[in-house]
Write a protein that holds these residues in place. Structure first.
Motif, PDB file in Angstrom:
ATOM      1  N   UNK A 154      14.874  -1.407  -0.628  1.00 35.42           N
ATOM      2  CA  UNK A 154      14.842  -1.283   0.824  1.00 35.42           C
ATOM      3  C   UNK A 154      13.486  -1.806   1.285  1.00 35.42           C
ATOM      4  N   UNK A 155      13.489  -2.762   2.171  1.00 39.25           N
ATOM      5  CA  UNK A 155      12.197  -3.272   2.620  1.00 39.25           C
ATOM      6  C   UNK A 155      11.430  -2.224   3.405  1.00 39.25           C
ATOM      7  N   UNK A 156      10.156  -2.379   3.425  1.00 39.26           N
ATOM      8  CA  UNK A 156       9.341  -1.374   4.092  1.00 39.26           C
ATOM      9  C   UNK A 156       8.551  -1.956   5.246  1.00 39.26           C
ATOM     10  N   UNK A 157       9.206  -2.444   6.237  1.00 37.46           N
ATOM     11  CA  UNK A 157       8.399  -2.901   7.371  1.00 37.46           C
ATOM     12  C   UNK A 157       7.802  -1.679   8.041  1.00 37.46           C
ATOM     13  N   UNK A 158       6.539  -1.752   8.347  1.00 33.65           N
ATOM     14  CA  UNK A 158       5.950  -0.545   8.900  1.00 33.65           C
ATOM     15  C   UNK A 158       6.426  -0.340  10.331  1.00 33.65           C
ATOM     16  N   UNK A 159       6.741  -1.414  10.993  1.00 32.37           N
ATOM     17  CA  UNK A 159       7.279  -1.274  12.344  1.00 32.37           C
ATOM     18  C   UNK A 159       8.520  -2.113  12.425  1.00 32.37           C
ATOM     19  N   UNK A 160       9.584  -1.591  11.958  1.00 31.34           N
ATOM     20  CA  UNK A 160      10.754  -2.448  11.819  1.00 31.34           C
ATOM     21  C   UNK A 160      11.322  -2.949  13.133  1.00 31.34           C
ATOM     22  N   UNK A 203      15.930   2.419  -3.958  1.00 33.05           N
ATOM     23  CA  UNK A 203      15.052   2.665  -2.818  1.00 33.05           C
ATOM     24  C   UNK A 203      14.059   1.522  -2.679  1.00 33.05           C
ATOM     25  N   UNK A 218       0.817  -1.206   0.000  1.00 33.15           N
ATOM     26  CA  UNK A 218       0.000   0.000   0.000  1.00 33.15           C
ATOM     27  C   UNK A 218       0.849   1.253   0.000  1.00 33.15           C
ATOM     28  N   UNK A 219       2.151   1.082  -0.087  1.00 31.93           N
ATOM     29  CA  UNK A 219       2.987   2.275  -0.106  1.00 31.93           C
ATOM     30  C   UNK A 219       2.625   3.098  -1.329  1.00 31.93           C
ATOM     31  N   UNK A 220       2.431   4.380  -1.140  1.00 33.81           N
ATOM     32  CA  UNK A 220       1.892   5.188  -2.238  1.00 33.81           C
ATOM     33  C   UNK A 220       2.800   5.190  -3.456  1.00 33.81           C
ATOM     34  N   UNK A 257       3.612   8.368  -5.172  1.00 33.33           N
ATOM     35  CA  UNK A 257       4.760   9.108  -4.695  1.00 33.33           C
ATOM     36  C   UNK A 257       5.955   8.859  -5.597  1.00 33.33           C
ATOM     37  N   UNK A 258       6.077   7.617  -6.055  1.00 34.57           N
ATOM     38  CA  UNK A 258       7.179   7.311  -6.955  1.00 34.57           C
ATOM     39  C   UNK A 258       7.001   8.029  -8.285  1.00 34.57           C
TER      40      UNK A 258
END
Lengths: 470, 396
Positions: free
Chosen positions: A41-47, A38, A19-21, A24-25
């Protein structure tokens, strides 16, 4: 791989990636090549963290959901310092590799440990390590805030430069191979460039803080003194009066400069380079202690050690010299004694640098047993090695090499290709980090400092220095 | 009045910015200056994001935009790392995402939400903004730290339902933590004392409460405490746009105001800063009431023009018509303003800045100023105090 551990803990990480916008890209003004980087790079919401709902926490006290002992098995104690202790650990939940867990000392009020506010240096290190990501900067795995303590979990590094240098002073003393020196310097500068480009001053570079993994990767560690220097609200001096362990402290700091720049790190890198060559600190001064009035004394002895090799600084070589608060104290220093002939020949001789002589005798001293042209001899580092060293140990911080300039130095482009494994081609292996079994209970509330085991910094009689917070 | 530079036609030797692959022109006056100042992309990606990461000599000399050609460190003016920052990766949401996040928190605590109604988020943010400012004033804290504190509060409340917290404790803790991060630390005891004297009914003098709340805050923010704020972009750009002191102050206060909206969670700081500058440019010379609408029209026109010019490719020569109708007056100030607006539009046209985002920011800000008029301080305070007291959160 870096976020494997975390991926288990937070299932929502995939969702947040999806769901990352993307819009935006689309508008992202960086070219696709960089976007791809970029993207990787993983996108854990709560790393890093997760725990019980706040409400319960607030009423029943803060509780961490992740428990250090559930997730990691401590297999030994590595070292202790003013900040706390470092333990070696392995994952209990299938996390690959080994870990170094840095436990920050909680303040004690009476017998009971209390929340007293996290120290500024811990906050800095937590924030910076969470933000930074570079192969030559120590990698943070996660931070666990539990039981009023902070546990920073790092990737484990089997070696550090102090230990490697120490190994080479042993049975018999033998120099570090030039290819290793080159690779270490290249990686160290690469990490420095990254930090400086990101507005981070390390402020405590020294061999003990430069980690080396068993794969020969150099990691700059211990960002407890590091801080951002972009547009500070106050001068850097007003925050921390004293930075950098005395032997690696730049002359502008010794002379009381209030404003300092990434050049202070570059001086330290120069000192480390010299130490890799000679296996001893190049400027091994004695620290003058702060007096009871908490004023910072002039570090005469340390400055003298620098002058002994570098000559006295002059305003021709360093235009801002006369503006330094401790400029007057320079007059009380002895001119360098290295040259018997130039002893009484006035200020010109007094300001002459003996670094070149130091360099060639250092790299030559080791070459007596091997042919000077051999690649395995330090003498193969040649003239470019001297130029790089002199560029880093430049008195004037404005003229001192930046990390980027140093990386572009011919030192790295002449001779053999620089390897990203500083152990490449080595026949010898370095001893593993000593860990002690005395204190494996990471959860014990016993405070560090009383018991010393393992291999603390000062087992090699290093000066102990930490910042005094203002 | 200080002479204001005439609009400059940005002409001259075109240079290709290798990072953004856009042609860049430098006027004669810009020769010798770092072209990054005209390259909006350089602003955004900036020096160092493509810093050497690999090994081997090729990587020592990475393909570089002019803007990365090592100016002395002291002249770096943009944060190197926004695009790789945790702010950009984890803390900027789309509007839908933000609504979903808040909806999920409400859903999880439906009972609480129904029992304790609260005003809209903007009103809560206005209230927090005021409280942060009150405490900040007592402690003599710089604006930037207060802005940081407000960001921390916003982030925290995207993770935790507000009715489960004591907002006064959260405010005090956020400010305490922000001061540490901005390298202007305040003693915990002092923060607790001052906070307690502001909100005696809602806090105790026990510092461990604040220390505990700090653990909460840091955990919820995953230790991601380093922020990129629009103030820095403004400081950097002010000379490029020849902003007057008045225009700088107005931009600055618009940035201060945007912390009372959701914008910090929606847009990158440079978008906010550029929007603030645009609003300052179009609103400033029109102190007459009612002229705001004209100013807004001018703002929209400038953005539309920039967008159109971008479509045309070079777009610069064609962009010389005055944006909007507000520029027809003949006063010198106005001419200067028009010049600045043209310069601004040219800058935007040359850049890849998200203009749609700026249009949205402009609308959000205008709608915020309207919403601000409906803000009822007492009602907001009462609603917050009610759940804190009813749930005994002040005692915890």
């Amino acid at each position: 791989m870096p976020f494997d551990v975390i991926g288990q803990a937070t299932m929502e990480s995939d969702d947040s990636l999806a769901s990352y916008p993307l819009s935006c890209y689309e508008k992202c003004p960086i070219p696709p090549r960089h976007i791809r980087q970029l993207d990787e790079i993983p996108f854990p919401s709560r790393p890093y963290l997760d725990y019980y709902p706040a409400d319960r926490g607030i009423n029943a006290g803060y509780q961490s959901k992740v428990r250090v002992i559930d997730k990691y098995k401590v297999i030994g104690f590595i070292s202790s310092g003013t900040y706390g202790r470092v333990y070696k650990a392995v994952g209990r939940q299938g996390q690959p590799g080994e870990f170094a867990i840095k436990k920050f000392k909680p303040d004690k009020e009476g017998e009971q440990i209390q929340y007293t506010g996290i120290s500024q240096s811990a906050v800095r290190e937590m924030a910076l390590c969470s933000e930074l990501s570079h192969p030559n900067v120590i990698r943070l795995v996660e931070i666990i805030l539990e039981d009023k303590c902070i546990f920073m979990v790092f990737e484990y590094a089997e070696h550090d430069l102090l230990q490697i240098i120490h190994h080479h002073t042993q049975n018999p003393r033998h120099p570090i191979p030039p290819a290793t020196v080159k690779s270490i310097m290249f990686q160290l500068l690469n990490g420095c460039q990254y930090l400086h480009n990101n507005w981070v001053l390390h402020r405590d570079l020294k061999p003990a803080n430069i980690m080396v993994t068993s794969a020969g990767q150099v990691n700059i560690g211990d960002l407890g003194l590091a801080r951002l220097f972009q547009k500070p609200l106050h001068s850097l001096f007003s925050g921390d009066k004293v930075v950098v362990t005395i032997w690696y402290r730049a002359p502008e700091l010794l002379l009381g400069s209030r404003h300092y720049t990434p050049a202070i790190d570059m001086w330290a890198v120069g000192c480390i380079f010299a130490e890799l060559l000679s296996l001893r600190p190049i400027f091994k001064g004695e620290e003058a202690k702060m007096d009871s009035k908490k004023t910072v004394p002039f570090q005469r002895n340390q400055m003298q050690k620098i002058v002994d090799i570098m000559g006295l600084p002059t305003k021709e070589r360093w235009p801002h010299l006369t503006g330094m608060p401790e400029y007057g104290a320079l007059g009380s220093l002895q001119p360098p004694m290295l040259h018997h002939h130039s002893h009484h020949h006035g200020s010109k001789a007094a300001s002459a640098s003996h670094l070149e002589k130091w360099y060639y005798s250092t790299i030559g001293a080791h070459s007596s047993t091997s042919s000077p042209s051999s690649n395995s001899s330090l003498s193969s580092l040649g003239q470019e090695g001297y130029k790089l060293l002199a560029g880093l140990l430049e008195y004037d911080p404005d003229r001192r090499l930046t990390a980027q300039q140093a990386l572009q130095h011919p030192f790295f482009s002449t001779g053999d290709k620089v390897s990203n494994n500083c152990f490449e081609g080595l026949k010898t292996t370095y001893p593993m980090r000593r860990v002690s079994q005395d204190d494996n209970d990471i959860r014990t509330s016993s405070l560090p400092g009383t018991k010393r085991s393992g291999l603390p910094d000062d087992s090699l009689v290093r000066p102990v220095k930490r910042v005094k917070e203002a | 009045m200080k002479a204001i530079h005439p609009p400059r036609h940005v002409v001259g030797r075109p240079e290709v910015c290798r990072l953004c692959v856009k042609t860049e022109r430098r006027s004669a006056s810009q020769q010798g200056r770092h072209p990054a100042h005209l390259c909006a992309n350089a602003l955004l990606t900036t020096c160092g994001t493509n810093a050497t990461q690999g090994f081997g000599l090729a990587s020592v000399l990475p393909p570089r935009c002019h803007c990365t050609q090592a100016p002395p460190h002291s002249t770096y003016t943009m944060a190197a790392s926004f695009w790789q920052s945790t702010q950009r990766r984890f803390w900027i949401f789309s509007k839908d995402e933000l609504e979903q996040i808040r909806g999920k928190l409400r859903e999880e605590d439906q009972g609480l939400v129904q029992m304790f109604p609260l005003p809209e988020w903007r009103h809560l943010s206005i209230y927090f903004n005021q409280q942060v400012n009150r405490l900040g004033k007592r402690l003599v804290i710089r604006q930037q730290a207060m802005a940081t504190a407000q960001m921390y509060i916003k982030r925290f409340y995207t993770k935790v339902e507000i009715r489960r917290t004591n907002p006064y404790l959260v405010i005090a803790t956020a400010l305490y933590l922000a001061c540490k991060m901005e390298e202007t630390p305040q003693h915990i005891r002092l923060v607790v004392q001052e906070a307690r004297s502001l909100w005696p009914d809602f806090l105790t003098l026990d510092i461990s409460r604040l220390g505990e709340c700090e653990f909460f805050l840091i955990s919820e923010m995953s230790s991601q405490l380093i922020l990129h704020q629009p103030y820095k972009t403004l400081t950097t750009l002010q000379s490029d746009f020849y902003l007057s002191q008045d225009e700088i102050s107005l931009s600055w206060s618009i940035i201060n105001d945007h912390y009372m909206t959701d914008l910090p969670l929606l847009y990158a700081p440079h978008i906010i800063a550029l929007t603030a500058i645009l609003l300052a440019l179009v609103l400033r010379p029109n102190p007459v009431p009612g002229s705001q609408a004209a100013g807004m029209a001018a703002a929209q026109a400038a953005l539309a023009q920039a967008q159109g010019a971008r479509g045309l490719g070079s777009g610069l020569g064609s962009g010389q018509t005055t944006p909007g109708g507000a520029a027809e007056k003949e006063s010198k100030t106005n001419e200067a303003r028009v010049g600045k607006l043209q310069r601004y539009a040219a800058f935007l046209a040359e850049s890849n800045v998200d203009i749609e985002g700026m249009v949205d920011c402009t609308q959000e800000l205008i709608s915020f100023y309207e919403a601000h008029e409906q803000y009822n301080d007492k009602a907001t305070r009462d609603q917050i105090n009610r759940f804190v007291k009813a749930r005994g959160l002040d005692k915890a």
